[in-house]
Design an enzyme around this catalytic site. Structure first.
Site, mmCIF file in Angstrom:
data_model
loop_
_atom_site.group_PDB
_atom_site.id
_atom_site.type_symbol
_atom_site.label_atom_id
_atom_site.label_comp_id
_atom_site.label_asym_id
_atom_site.label_seq_id
_atom_site.Cartn_x
_atom_site.Cartn_y
_atom_site.Cartn_z
ATOM 1 C CE LYS A 1 46.702 33.543 40.711
ATOM 2 N NZ LYS A 1 45.450 33.757 41.438
ATOM 3 C CG HIS B 1 46.388 34.855 47.678
ATOM 4 N ND1 HIS B 1 47.326 33.857 47.585
ATOM 5 C CD2 HIS B 1 45.535 34.647 46.643
ATOM 6 C CE1 HIS B 1 47.041 33.083 46.567
ATOM 7 N NE2 HIS B 1 45.959 33.535 45.971
ATOM 8 C CG ASP C 1 41.992 35.401 47.009
ATOM 9 O OD1 ASP C 1 41.503 35.254 45.875
ATOM 10 O OD2 ASP C 1 42.453 34.452 47.670
ATOM 11 C CG ASN D 1 39.573 31.386 39.558
ATOM 12 O OD1 ASN D 1 39.114 32.523 39.451
ATOM 13 N ND2 ASN D 1 39.583 30.741 40.709
ATOM 14 C CG HIS E 1 47.429 29.978 44.262
ATOM 15 N ND1 HIS E 1 46.216 30.366 44.781
ATOM 16 C CD2 HIS E 1 47.899 29.002 45.093
ATOM 17 C CE1 HIS E 1 45.952 29.647 45.873
ATOM 18 N NE2 HIS E 1 46.960 28.814 46.074
ATOM 19 C CG HIS F 1 38.409 35.079 42.797
ATOM 20 N ND1 HIS F 1 38.933 34.217 41.860
ATOM 21 C CD2 HIS F 1 39.356 35.231 43.743
ATOM 22 C CE1 HIS F 1 40.149 33.849 42.232
ATOM 23 N NE2 HIS F 1 40.434 34.447 43.374
ATOM 24 C CG LEU F 2 34.626 40.824 39.586
ATOM 25 C CD1 LEU F 2 34.785 41.800 38.422
ATOM 26 C CD2 LEU F 2 33.683 41.404 40.639
ATOM 27 N NE ARG F 3 33.772 32.686 42.433
ATOM 28 C CZ ARG F 3 34.952 32.261 42.853
ATOM 29 N NH1 ARG F 3 35.997 32.224 42.032
ATOM 30 N NH2 ARG F 3 35.125 31.863 44.096
ATOM 31 C CB ALA G 1 39.406 27.247 49.223
ATOM 32 C CG HIS H 1 33.129 29.510 46.879
ATOM 33 N ND1 HIS H 1 33.385 28.668 45.823
ATOM 34 C CD2 HIS H 1 34.304 30.098 47.175
ATOM 35 C CE1 HIS H 1 34.670 28.726 45.504
ATOM 36 N NE2 HIS H 1 35.260 29.596 46.304
ATOM 37 C CG HIS I 1 43.961 38.305 43.986
ATOM 38 N ND1 HIS I 1 45.049 37.486 43.744
ATOM 39 C CD2 HIS I 1 42.886 37.477 44.031
ATOM 40 C CE1 HIS I 1 44.636 36.237 43.656
ATOM 41 N NE2 HIS I 1 43.321 36.198 43.829
HETATM 42 O O1 DOR Z 1 40.374 30.868 48.787
HETATM 43 C C1 DOR Z 1 40.518 30.935 47.583
HETATM 44 N N1 DOR Z 1 39.465 31.071 46.742
HETATM 45 N N2 DOR Z 1 41.734 30.848 47.089
HETATM 46 C C2 DOR Z 1 41.965 30.761 45.773
HETATM 47 O O2 DOR Z 1 43.095 30.662 45.413
HETATM 48 C C3 DOR Z 1 40.855 30.735 44.817
HETATM 49 C C4 DOR Z 1 39.661 31.359 45.356
HETATM 50 C C5 DOR Z 1 38.419 31.067 44.545
HETATM 51 O O3 DOR Z 1 38.452 31.229 43.322
HETATM 52 O O4 DOR Z 1 37.419 30.703 45.142
HETATM 53 ZN ZN ZN Z 2 42.300 34.433 44.232
#
Ligand code: DOR
Ligand code: ZN
Length: 349
Positions: free
Chosen positions: A104, A179, A252, A46, A141, A20-22, A268, A256, A18
């Site tokens: 997802k 998560h 996860d 996402n 989620h 997030h690579l953006r 988050a 950011h 799980h």
């Molecule tokens: O903390 C989180 N960040 N929870 C999520 O479900 C999404 C993720 C994000 O994409 O930043």
């Molecule tokens: Zn996530």
């Protein structure tokens, strides 16, 4: 007894189930961290706009492959974002592709870039039937978005209202409860049928909700689902180190830019990709369970996703390592977990 300083352990290189690579500059900044530690990762869809079709997933996959450090064998495992427009035909195409491994589900409004998500899973039954038929896993989620539900109870309430009925209605559907953060989720997954599994992050294994308020508000410890009480952390740690194949690693890691977290309305997400394996090792070491780490990061997830086990190996040494205050991410700064502090394990190839 935790391992003595200088102890070395060797393990099969694993997979982050799980991540997030953006995209764009952020992708280029964060991918080398994961590629140094994991062979493969389940990549979250996402983005803005989200990855909803096989064509979009193919293009995103190419961008990830192009951003890999040279010689890196890292393989992205793509996912699609479930929207009200995801049809059975989309699922069939995803199944036919070689590279889409899951779909997802974000409850609309639950978290970062979830606005395009689904309000109610009950409205998606024909799509879920197709996922069951084509054996494409649903990644969940698991939090209700109901503003009347306390933010610390949203996972537990989701379990009762949505997930339990879903697994009963679709007994053949493979489901990953992503998560997980509560003992209720842990018990549910342990007791559910074999096609229900869960990922556990390193940050939920190492921190409880006090970390959000230690001496003042700590925006870099804010993630969703939010950190919970110590009793929940201990139950997650017990599950992760139990040797039960239903529980496996998914960081996860969620980058950011610093200014979007240190903000009146901060995003988050906790960034752990710089040291995911070291952080998992620290958590397992804390309960004298390093012998369970390899299966958690390199076997159980691969088996769930029906992937071959990786073959290369890496080593970890128990040794203090300083963590930078930040990394650069395009023109922005990215603050990692333990920024300015130390890790207790170091990766040695
Ligand atoms: O903390 C989180 N960040 N929870 C999520 O479900 C999404 C993720 C994000 O994409 O930043
Ligand atoms: Zn996530």
């Amino acid at each position: 007894m935790p391992a003595a300083p200088g102890t070395e352990i060797a393990l099969r290189i694993g997979d982050d189930m799980h991540l997030h690579l953006r995209d764009g500059a952020a992708l280029h900044a964060v991918l080398p961290h994961t590629a140094a530690q994991f062979q493969r990762a389940i990549v979250m869809p996402n983005l803005k706009p989200p990855v909803t079709t096989v064509v979009e997933a193919a293009a995103y996959r190419e961008r990830i492959l192009a951003a890999r450090p040279s010689e890196s064998p890292f393989e992205p495992l793509m996912t699609l974002y479930l929207t009200p427009a995801t049809t059975a035909a989309t699922i069939e195409k995803a199944h036919a592709s070689e590279f889409v491994h899951a779909v997802k589900f974000y409850p609309a409004g639950a978290t970062t870039n979830s606005d395009a998500g689904v309000v109610n899973l009950a409205s998606m039954y024909s799509t879920l039937e197709a996922m069951e038929k084509f054996d494409l896993p649903l990644l969940v989620h698991g939090e209700v978005v109901d503003a009347n539900v306390d933010v610390f109870d949203r996972e537990r309430v989701f379990l009762d209202r949505e997930l339990e009925p879903l697994t009963r209605r679709f007994p053949q559907l493979r489901v990953v409860f992503e998560h997980i953060t509560t003992h209720e989720a842990t018990d549910f997954v342990a007791g559910a049928h074999a096609r229900v599994a869960a990922t556990i992050t390193a940050h939920h294994l190492l921190m409880n909700r006090n970390a959000i308020f230690a001496g003042g508000v700590r925006p870099h410890h804010y993630c969703l689902p939010v950190l919970k009480r110590e009793e929940h952390r201990l139950r997650l740690l017990a599950a992760a180190t139990s040797g039960n194949p239903k529980f496996f690693a998914g960081t996860d890691s969620a980058p950011h830019a610093r200014h979007t977290k240190e903000n009146a309305c901060g995003c988050a997400g906790i960034y752990t990709a710089h040291a995911a394996l070291e952080l998992y090792a620290e958590a397992f070491d804390s309960v004298d369970a390093l012998d369970k780490l390899e299966a958690f990061v390199a076997e159980f997830g691969a088996r769930f996703y029906r992937l071959p086990l990786n073959t290369s190996r890496l080593r970890l040494r128990k040794e203090a390592v300083a963590v930078p205050q930040s990394f650069s991410m395009g023109d922005d700064a990215l603050v990692p977990m333990r920024a300015g502090g130390a890790l207790t394990w170091r990766m040695v190839r």
